[in-house]
Motif scaffolding. Structure first.
Motif, PDB file in Angstrom:
ATOM      1  N   ARG A  11       0.838  -1.203   0.000  1.00 25.62           N
ATOM      2  CA  ARG A  11       0.000   0.000   0.000  1.00 25.62           C
ATOM      3  C   ARG A  11       0.875   1.256   0.000  1.00 25.62           C
ATOM      4  O   ARG A  11       0.646   2.189  -0.783  1.00 25.62           O
ATOM      5  N   LEU A  34      -0.848   4.825  -1.459  1.00 25.60           N
ATOM      6  CA  LEU A  34      -2.283   4.835  -1.166  1.00 25.60           C
ATOM      7  C   LEU A  34      -2.528   4.914   0.334  1.00 25.60           C
ATOM      8  O   LEU A  34      -1.734   4.409   1.128  1.00 25.60           O
ATOM      9  N   GLU A  72      -8.319   4.585   0.997  1.00 20.45           N
ATOM     10  CA  GLU A  72      -8.429   4.285  -0.437  1.00 20.45           C
ATOM     11  C   GLU A  72      -8.428   2.784  -0.695  1.00 20.45           C
ATOM     12  O   GLU A  72      -9.258   2.273  -1.453  1.00 20.45           O
ATOM     13  N   VAL A  73      -7.505   2.070  -0.071  1.00 22.41           N
ATOM     14  CA  VAL A  73      -7.417   0.619  -0.288  1.00 22.41           C
ATOM     15  C   VAL A  73      -8.648  -0.076   0.271  1.00 22.41           C
ATOM     16  O   VAL A  73      -9.213  -0.975  -0.370  1.00 22.41           O
ATOM     17  N   ALA A  78     -11.668   1.083   0.590  1.00 22.92           N
ATOM     18  CA  ALA A  78     -12.807   1.328  -0.311  1.00 22.92           C
ATOM     19  C   ALA A  78     -12.721   0.433  -1.537  1.00 22.92           C
ATOM     20  O   ALA A  78     -13.712  -0.167  -1.957  1.00 22.92           O
ATOM     21  N   ARG A  79     -11.531   0.319  -2.096  1.00 24.96           N
ATOM     22  CA  ARG A  79     -11.342  -0.535  -3.273  1.00 24.96           C
ATOM     23  C   ARG A  79     -11.620  -2.007  -2.949  1.00 24.96           C
ATOM     24  O   ARG A  79     -12.066  -2.759  -3.811  1.00 24.96           O
ATOM     25  N   ALA A  80     -11.311  -2.406  -1.721  1.00 23.21           N
ATOM     26  CA  ALA A  80     -11.460  -3.808  -1.318  1.00 23.21           C
ATOM     27  C   ALA A  80     -12.838  -4.100  -0.727  1.00 23.21           C
ATOM     28  O   ALA A  80     -13.120  -5.249  -0.366  1.00 23.21           O
ATOM     29  N   ARG A 135      -9.535  -9.831  -2.375  1.00 24.98           N
ATOM     30  CA  ARG A 135     -10.049  -8.466  -2.582  1.00 24.98           C
ATOM     31  C   ARG A 135      -8.963  -7.431  -2.306  1.00 24.98           C
ATOM     32  O   ARG A 135      -8.828  -6.454  -3.050  1.00 24.98           O
ATOM     33  N   ALA A 167      -7.276  -4.733  -4.870  1.00 24.95           N
ATOM     34  CA  ALA A 167      -7.238  -3.310  -4.508  1.00 24.95           C
ATOM     35  C   ALA A 167      -5.826  -2.752  -4.569  1.00 24.95           C
ATOM     36  O   ALA A 167      -5.640  -1.560  -4.810  1.00 24.95           O
ATOM     37  N   ASP A 196      -3.612  -3.789  -6.763  1.00 21.50           N
ATOM     38  CA  ASP A 196      -3.113  -4.110  -8.098  1.00 21.50           C
ATOM     39  C   ASP A 196      -2.004  -5.160  -8.006  1.00 21.50           C
ATOM     40  O   ASP A 196      -0.902  -4.987  -8.531  1.00 21.50           O
TER      41      ASP A 196
END
Length: 98
Positions: free
Chosen positions: A42, A47, A51-52, A54-56, A80, A84, A86
């Protein structure tokens, strides 16, 4: 000291040699190493936890616990988080070192 009571050190020493203690220690070590890997990735991406998370599809506090080693994540959660970040999730089973 009362002869019927053991000191903390005596009790702790006895428990440290038990299989349950070693199993708990190993689980905590795995959780810490997973959390460390997530945090390092991260930060390498620049990030925030928010942010992470939310992506996950998780809360920031859940990601914080994971990074701190306070939770042993399931494979679906790790998948997940990997997406998040990448990244690719890789799980290996290897023999113990000699």
């Amino acid at each position: 000291m009362n002869p019927t009571h053991n000191s903390y050190e005596e009790v702790a020493h006895q428990r440290r040699g038990s299989a349950d203690y070693r199993e708990g220690y190993d689980e905590a070590r795995r959780a810490f190493l997973i959390g460390q890997a997530v945090r390092e990735r991260r930060l390498a991406l620049g990030l925030s936890q928010t942010e992470v998370a939310a992506r996950a599809g998780m809360t920031q506090s859940a990601l914080s616990r994971l990074e701190a080693g306070g939770a042993v994540p399931t494979i679906p959660v790790l998948e997940r988080v990997a997406v998040a970040l990448d990244s690719e999730l890789s799980v290996t089973i290897s023999p113990h070192a000699a």
